[in-house]
Scaffold this active site. Structure first.
Site, mmCIF file in Angstrom:
data_model
loop_
_atom_site.group_PDB
_atom_site.id
_atom_site.type_symbol
_atom_site.label_atom_id
_atom_site.label_comp_id
_atom_site.label_asym_id
_atom_site.label_seq_id
_atom_site.Cartn_x
_atom_site.Cartn_y
_atom_site.Cartn_z
ATOM 1 N N HIS A 120 5.969 30.787 28.324
ATOM 2 C CA HIS A 120 5.259 31.571 29.222
ATOM 3 C C HIS A 120 4.466 32.253 28.134
ATOM 4 O O HIS A 120 4.684 32.904 26.979
ATOM 5 C CB HIS A 120 6.099 32.654 29.855
ATOM 6 C CG HIS A 120 5.226 33.639 30.825
ATOM 7 N ND1 HIS A 120 4.615 34.573 30.430
ATOM 8 C CD2 HIS A 120 5.427 33.489 32.357
ATOM 9 C CE1 HIS A 120 4.430 35.444 31.633
ATOM 10 N NE2 HIS A 120 4.410 34.551 32.604
ATOM 11 N N ASP A 197 13.986 33.669 26.273
ATOM 12 C CA ASP A 197 13.330 34.475 27.226
ATOM 13 C C ASP A 197 14.086 34.063 28.488
ATOM 14 O O ASP A 197 13.939 33.003 29.042
ATOM 15 C CB ASP A 197 11.941 33.764 27.225
ATOM 16 C CG ASP A 197 11.117 34.411 28.586
ATOM 17 O OD1 ASP A 197 11.529 35.102 29.192
ATOM 18 O OD2 ASP A 197 9.766 34.072 28.482
ATOM 19 N N GLN A 200 13.273 33.688 33.794
ATOM 20 C CA GLN A 200 13.518 32.781 35.050
ATOM 21 C C GLN A 200 14.965 32.225 35.054
ATOM 22 O O GLN A 200 15.764 31.814 36.254
ATOM 23 C CB GLN A 200 12.847 31.380 34.873
ATOM 24 C CG GLN A 200 11.303 31.505 34.974
ATOM 25 C CD GLN A 200 10.740 32.023 36.337
ATOM 26 O OE1 GLN A 200 11.539 31.973 37.611
ATOM 27 N NE2 GLN A 200 9.719 32.887 36.409
ATOM 28 N N LYS A 223 12.640 39.569 38.866
ATOM 29 C CA LYS A 223 13.189 38.430 39.198
ATOM 30 C C LYS A 223 14.529 38.116 39.182
ATOM 31 O O LYS A 223 15.114 37.159 39.281
ATOM 32 C CB LYS A 223 12.341 37.609 38.060
ATOM 33 C CG LYS A 223 11.038 37.687 37.839
ATOM 34 C CD LYS A 223 10.534 36.648 36.553
ATOM 35 C CE LYS A 223 9.115 37.010 36.509
ATOM 36 N NZ LYS A 223 8.220 36.048 37.210
ATOM 37 N N CYS A 361 0.687 31.162 33.705
ATOM 38 C CA CYS A 361 0.606 31.630 32.416
ATOM 39 C C CYS A 361 1.584 30.990 31.370
ATOM 40 O O CYS A 361 2.245 31.456 30.532
ATOM 41 C CB CYS A 361 1.831 33.054 32.638
ATOM 42 S SG CYS A 361 0.873 34.612 33.582
HETATM 43 N N1 PMP Z 1 8.525 34.497 30.922
HETATM 44 C C1 PMP Z 1 8.623 33.683 31.732
HETATM 45 C C2 PMP Z 1 9.433 32.565 31.676
HETATM 46 C C3 PMP Z 1 8.415 34.264 33.263
HETATM 47 O O1 PMP Z 1 8.357 33.681 34.205
HETATM 48 C C4 PMP Z 1 7.660 35.493 33.269
HETATM 49 C C5 PMP Z 1 7.088 35.786 34.631
HETATM 50 N N2 PMP Z 1 6.346 34.890 35.199
HETATM 51 C C6 PMP Z 1 7.694 36.303 32.163
HETATM 52 C C7 PMP Z 1 8.111 35.835 30.961
HETATM 53 C C8 PMP Z 1 6.967 37.673 32.184
HETATM 54 O O2 PMP Z 1 7.705 38.581 33.135
HETATM 55 P P1 PMP Z 1 6.805 39.978 33.606
HETATM 56 O O3 PMP Z 1 5.574 39.505 34.097
HETATM 57 O O4 PMP Z 1 7.934 40.511 34.600
HETATM 58 O O5 PMP Z 1 6.845 40.673 32.325
#
Ligand code: PMP
Length: 404
Positions: A120, A197, A200, A223, A361
């Site tokens: 991401h 990370d 998910q 999440k 993203c």
């Molecule tokens: N890493 C991953 C794998 C994600 O799915 C996300 C959220 N889409 C993020 C980082 C970033 O999380 P946040 O937008 O809550 O900071």
């Protein structure tokens, strides 16, 4: 299924407020159980006060609620100490603190960091901002031909002796569950600090940070059935102690003069300013709620939802399926041949089916796959087989319309 789905859905006020929606955008954010609203409401109604600073009783109550939530997270992750839980506003904020904090004490010019093709942007852009301008080099684990994490290439790249390996536990774009135990073991054997990370992954499976021996694990509260505006940067004490604070201000200091300041102990050193107290309390409530649920049953249910949806999609002509049902944490990404993903998502939206279209993203991943984006269907424990079937019917109609 080993749980009562309709009873479970009743715990989520969103579904009674909006029975017309089929919500399949769970990888973006989850709905929250009533227990989370209750805890946050209770905090604002009867304990609202700032934490740590004042000697008055209300502040002490707020501090207790806030620190109890930290302990709940620490126990949930099986961290050795509560001070290893750093509150952030989310995974993104956590990564920015982490990468900034590693620069200097751990990473210097010429050092290498290893990420994967599936990351991401939150695990890419902070390296660009805080590390690459200072001479750090970023290596990327490629994809296999079937768009998976290439373990053999990973092992080869470890020979370049990266100081840090930073990989997502579960891909937010494709749903692949990475073999994190092997990744951590191999990376540590190669001498790297290992970051996962967990944005998910945290909702997919229970994480035991000590058993996994991971050095840092990051996730977002929203999440994990919790509120937005709160997240966690878990780190082993010895590594957190190295991090330079990204944010300076109140709470993170021991002494301040006009010319210099000395920093507080962990975890406060990395938590400048008034935190999102109510959200921390809400996340604590979400975890307590989750601990009363059957997580294995949730996993099995999500796996069955993905399988049914995937099998249904295979019957719809002209769909390109980017992620399959095996080792998948609940995400099916697909495209309709020659159509922009947004068109399909718009037609589904018109039928009150919430999905996400685009590059999620993870722009470099889509460039690597040479695909312009995808429509992402992400499932949660509260989705039903009936919703899968209605979505398949809507998808069939949308595909017919678009391919006319
Ligand atoms: N890493 C991953 C794998 C994600 O799915 C996300 C959220 N889409 C993020 C980082 C970033 O999380 P946040 O937008 O809550 O900071």
């Amino acid at each position: 299924m080993n749980f009562d789905l309709s009873a479970l859905r009743q715990e989520f006020p969103f579904f009674s407020a909006h029975p017309e929606w089929i919500y399949l955008d769970n990888a973006a954010t989850l709905h929250k159980p009533q227990a989370v609203f209750d805890a946050m409401n209770e905090f604002y109604r009867s304990q609202n006060s700032n934490v740590h600073r004042s000697a008055h009783g209300l502040s002490q109550q707020a501090t207790t609620a806030f620190e109890t939530a930290r302990t709940t997270v620490a126990q949930f992750l099986n961290a050795r100490f509560s001070h290893e839980i750093i509150w952030t506003s989310g995974t993104t904020a956590g990564f920015n603190q982490l990468v900034f904090g590693l620069m200097g004490p751990v990473l210097q010019s010429g050092d290498r960091v290893l990420i994967s093709s599936m990351e991401h942007h939150a695990n890419i852009v902070p390296w660009h901002i805080h590390a690459l301008p200072f001479g750090v080099e970023l290596d990327v684990v490629p994809l296999t031909a079937d768009h998976r994490f290439d373990m053999a290439a990973f092992e080869e790249l470890l020979q370049l002796k990266p100081k840090v390996v930073s990989i997502s536990h579960v891909s937010n774009a494709l749903g692949h569950i990475q073999q994190v135990a092997d990744i951590v073991r191999l990376a540590k054997a190669a001498g790297a600090i290992v970051v996962l990370d967990g944005a998910q992954g945290i909702v997919w499976q229970r994480i035991d940070v000590q058993a996994l021996d991971v050095d840092f694990y990051l996730f977002s509260g929203h999440k994990l059935y919790g509120p937005t505006g709160i997240g966690v940067l878990y780190g082993k004490t010895r590594y957190l102690a190295l991090l330079r604070p990204l944010l300076g201000g109140g709470e993170m200091i021991k002494t301040v003069s006009f010319t210099q300041s000395s920093w507080n102990d962990l975890p406060y050193r990395l938590e400048a300013g008034t935190p999102n107290i109510a959200a921390a309390v809400g996340l604590g409530a979400a975890i307590l709620w989750l601990q009363q649920q059957d997580l294995t049953a949730f996993q099995q249910h999500k796996t069955a939802l993905v399988q049914r949806f995937y099998d249904g999609c295979k019957q719809i002509p002209l769909l390109d399926l980017l992620s399959g049902p095996t080792t998948n944490a609940g995400i099916v990404a697909l495209n309709l041949k020659n159509e922009h993903p947004a068109d399909l998502a718009t037609l589904l939206d018109q039928q009150n089916i919430a999905v996400r279209a685009g590059t999620h993203c993870a722009m470099p991943l889509f460039n690597t796959m040479n695909v312009k984006g995808s429509v992402r269907f992400s499932f949660a424990c509260y989705n039903s087989f009936d919703e899968v079937d209605r979505t398949l019917a809507a998808l069939t109609t949308a595909v017919e319309l678009l391919s006319e």
